[in-house]
Design an enzyme around this catalytic site. Structure first.
Site, short mmCIF file in Angstrom:
data_model
loop_
_atom_site.label_atom_id
_atom_site.label_comp_id
_atom_site.label_asym_id
_atom_site.label_seq_id
_atom_site.Cartn_x
_atom_site.Cartn_y
_atom_site.Cartn_z
CD GLN B 126 41.37 46.54 36.95
OE1 GLN B 126 41.71 47.58 36.39
NE2 GLN B 126 40.73 45.58 36.34
N GLY B 127 43.74 47.46 41.16
CA GLY B 127 45.10 48.00 41.09
C GLY B 127 45.95 47.23 40.11
CE1 TYR B 128 44.02 43.41 38.56
CE2 TYR B 128 43.38 43.28 36.26
CZ TYR B 128 43.32 42.78 37.55
OH TYR B 128 42.57 41.67 37.79
CB SER B 161 37.56 53.90 38.05
OG SER B 161 37.83 52.65 37.49
CD GLU B 244 38.99 46.23 32.14
OE1 GLU B 244 40.06 45.65 31.90
OE2 GLU B 244 38.90 47.31 32.73
#
Lengths: 360, 397
Positions: B126-128, B161, B244
């Protein structure tokens, strides 16, 4: 599977709260608190019309025949309104009679209790919370001698249910010879405690069930936890409302994170407690094998959460918080008494560890 | 209040038990940061075929295709926990990307990505978050510059992660620099093998690199890889951030950890006395038990609310804040009860639980911060739950 209140339960709780808004307004509570001779007869009469004294008494005796969960929901509403009525005895005395009384004893007392004509108090503090100042009742030849302390609403009750030092419950008529009563004035003036002295007072043992004392204790823990839950709700509501109105530095203080985070912390601590109290009430009748442990945790945990909320809600009000005028202190003191009655949290947790066999 | 299950549900429970008993020899866990091994992928396939994983995902996309039934999901969770059986994969692709695609993905995106993700063939990261966009996520600066049919993506992500093992990334990128900050973001899918991506492990206080930093330099990605429309990324991502937060603070996981703490305090001794016989430690244990119980019942209440379609309100909003703190405190008591033993961390004859209590204690602090810090949670509770005003914005300096 349904973990929620029924529509009937919600409606009954709301209905009681509406009754209390008039019958137990803050002005009325203030009058009661200021006058030790005030027995709150008008408040009791309003609740009698509602049917509250008979909440756990069977319909055959003129009661509503409801469960401890229902009784706890009523306690929550009474805590919300800091209502000055002898409710603990109104639930525990009928339970004692049901659990351990004879048919004759039940027939003699339950109809009068259900109609609100007589009130009851329960003296089990020594047996549950421990004996202080040499208190304790000895039973001998059908007579009780000694003293019992911290008996909620015990100064005026017509019927007393008392535990002797052996844990046996007895029924004592409030007019019996040799019985003395003194008010023990504490912080909470919405429910007065009494010291009862017994000098060879005639008593009838309630011999039906050796486990009755523990059941009374569990029910008492649940009711006190529920009363605290209601009182905490109000303290949070008052703090939030005040923070939305009060302006400093050109803005409402509720827009400062330092203040609103205090409110969030109170809500985060209290909201899950609602489920704990519901389950503790439910388990008393529906899952008796779990009842003692969950009642203990409800009592101890609500005591801890309420201490935080009482203090924090006061702080959110700033200097106003500590004034008599605001009146927040009635709720502050209500939960202060609930915390210690029938055992403070440390004692209750020690019992919780024992009852599941974790400690000796 | 009625906690009994209907006969149908009891029958379903027996069915789950039967399955778990029959397939004991095939248990294989796909948990952890590694790519799932073959045995774990086979177990996952068996779970999907029988409706114990990807249960409500439509068959067309590789799921089992059952109607949502929260009670059955809970029974599955309980029985798997009781049997010690590994649950279906719960990685970021499955927990966050798949629900997003189901909600706003194109048909082509759903067909292409959901099935391999469910089966563990495609691993996602996840690229947030970015170094300058944590709690203020919408301030993210990784930019995608239009270049013909493509975007050229440059910038940096952090707290990513599984980036080292991932095949693919779902990434928030600023593609509309002129738009207001919430309207300028796109949610884009692209392979981690695309030229211009560098992954650097981010070692944390636990001693392991549970996270990574990911650097993008002119990474060429087709515009067709956007999910939910250009400039809609903030709203697409918000739809899944709910998922999440639901994962963090799960009361079942807390209960399991608390049970391990009780075992520890009953079995370990100091001066020949069981740890639990120390009244101070027993008192702390009971305080935590009350909280574990409270969050369990709160979970049942919110479960009922979702079955009946009512809003959980405050009872739902407080779960992440209270649950993560509780996990942290359970680990803290285990460490304190163990005393000097509680600080051992490397393999050795005295090490307890492979150092897991310390690892949890440290990692859980990360979870208190991650997924919306405790302070952000308190903003949400006070603003959305209690109706308190937002902090006024400062004039931009």
């Amino acid at each position: 599977m349904d973990f929620s209140l029924t529509d009937d339960q919600r409606m009954m709780q709301e209905s009681l709260s509406r009754t209390l808004a008039e019958a137990s307004s803050l002005d009325r509570v203030r009058k009661f608190a200021a006058d030790p001779a005030d027995r709150g007869a008008d408040v009791w009469a309003a609740l009698t019309d509602f049917g509250l004294p008979g909440i756990v008494i069977g319909e055959e005796y003129g009661g509503l025949g409801l469960t401890l969960l229902d009784a706890a929901l009523m306690a929550e509403a009474l805590g919300r309104a800091v209502t000055p009525v002898p409710y603990l005895g109104a639930v525990l005395a009928p339970l004692a009679l049901r659990l351990a009384g004879s048919v004759e004893q039940q027939a003699r007392w339950l109809p009068k209790l259900a109609s609100g004509q007589v009130t009851a108090a329960v003296a089990i503090s020594e047996a549950v919370a421990g004996a202080r100042d040499g208190a304790g009742l000895m039973a001998s030849d059908g007579k009780l001698s000694g003293k019992a302390l911290f008996v909620a609403d015990g100064h005026a009750a017509d019927l007393l249910i008392v535990a002797d030092t052996g844990g046996v419950l007895h029924l004592v008529d409030g007019t019996a010879n040799g019985l003395g009563r003194e008010i023990m004035t504490g912080i909470d003036l919405t429910r007065r405690m009494a010291e009862l002295t017994f000098d060879k007072v005639a008593a009838e043992p309630l011999t039906g069930d050796a486990g009755a004392l523990a059941r009374l204790r569990d029910a008492g823990w649940v009711l006190l936890a529920a009363d605290t839950l209601g009182a905490c709700d109000v303290m949070i509501e008052k703090a939030v409302a005040y923070a939305k109105e009060r302006k400093q530095f050109g803005r409402v203080i509720g827009s400062f994170q330092a203040v609103k985070h205090l409110c969030a912390e109170m809500a985060a601590e209290l909201e899950p407690c609602r489920s704990l109290v519901w389950y503790a009430g439910y388990a008393f009748d529906a899952a008796p094998q779990e009842s003692s442990l969950v009642a203990a945790h409800a009592k101890a945990h609500l005591s801890e959460v309420s201490r935080f909320i009482a203090r924090t809600a006061t702080e959110v009000h700033g200097g106003m918080g500590i004034t008599d005028l605001l009146g927040l202190h009635f709720w502050f003191k209500r939960v202060g008494l609930n915390r210690q009655l029938l055992g403070g949290p440390e004692r209750v947790r020690a019992l919780a560890a024992q009852m599941q066999g974790l400690t000796g | 209040m009625d906690l009994r299950l209907s006969p149908d549900m009891e029958a379903f429970r027996d069915q789950v038990r039967g399955f778990l008993g029959q397939h004991k020899d095939r248990y294989a866990s796909g948990a952890g940061a590694e790519r799932p091994r073959e045995a774990a992928m086979e177990w996952q396939a068996l779970l999907i075929d029988n409706g114990y994983a990807a249960r409500t995902i439509p068959k067309a996309y590789g799921g089992y295709g059952a109607e949502p039934d929260i009670l059955k999901s809970r029974i599955i969770a309980e029985e798997f926990t009781a049997a010690g059986a590994p649950r279906g994969f719960a990685n970021q692709g499955i927990s966050m990307l798949v629900p997003t695609l189901l909600e706003v993905g194109s048909e082509e995106q759903k067909i292409r990505w959901i099935s391999p993700t469910l089966r563990g063939e495609t691993v996602w990261c996840q690229g947030y978050s970015e170094p300058g966009a944590g709690s203020d996520l919408a301030n993210l600066q990784t930019k995608g510059v239009e270049d013909g049919e493509d975007f050229l993506i440059s910038g940096q992500k952090i707290w990513t992660s599984t980036a080292a093992q991932a095949d693919m990334i779902f990434c928030l990128v600023r593609t509309e620099p002129q738009a207001p900050k919430h309207d300028g973001i796109s949610y884009i899918l692209f392979p981690m093998t695309t030229p211009g991506i560098e992954v650097r492990p981010l070692k944390t206080m636990t001693g392991s690199a549970e996270f990574n930093e990911v650097f993008f330099t002119d990474v060429r990605v087709p515009q067709s890889a956007v999910v939910g429309g250009r400039g809609r990324g903030w709203f697409v991502a918000n739809a899944t951030l709910k998922h999440e937060r639901g994962m963090l603070g799960d009361p079942n996981a807390t209960e399991a950890r608390f049970a391990a703490l009780i075992d520890l305090m009953k079995s370990e001794t100091v001066d020949g006395q069981r740890l639990i016989d120390n009244p101070v430690m027993a008192d702390r244990l009971m305080q935590l038990q009350a909280r574990v119980m409270t969050m369990k019942f709160n979970g049942l209440r919110t479960l009922t609310a979702s079955i009946t379609g009512e809003a959980a309100g405050l009872a739902g909003m407080v779960v992440k804040l209270q649950g993560c703190e509780l996990n942290h405190q359970i680990a803290a008591l285990a460490i304190d009860a163990l005393g000097e033993l509680g600080v051992l961390y490397e393999d050795g004859p005295h090490l307890r639980a492979k150092g897991g209590w310390q690892r949890n204690y440290m990692f859980d602090l990360g979870l208190i911060i991650g997924g919306g810090t405790a302070q952000i949670q308190k903003n949400i509770i006070s603003e959305r739950g209690l109706g308190m005003p937002r902090e006024p914005k400062l004039a931009v300096a």
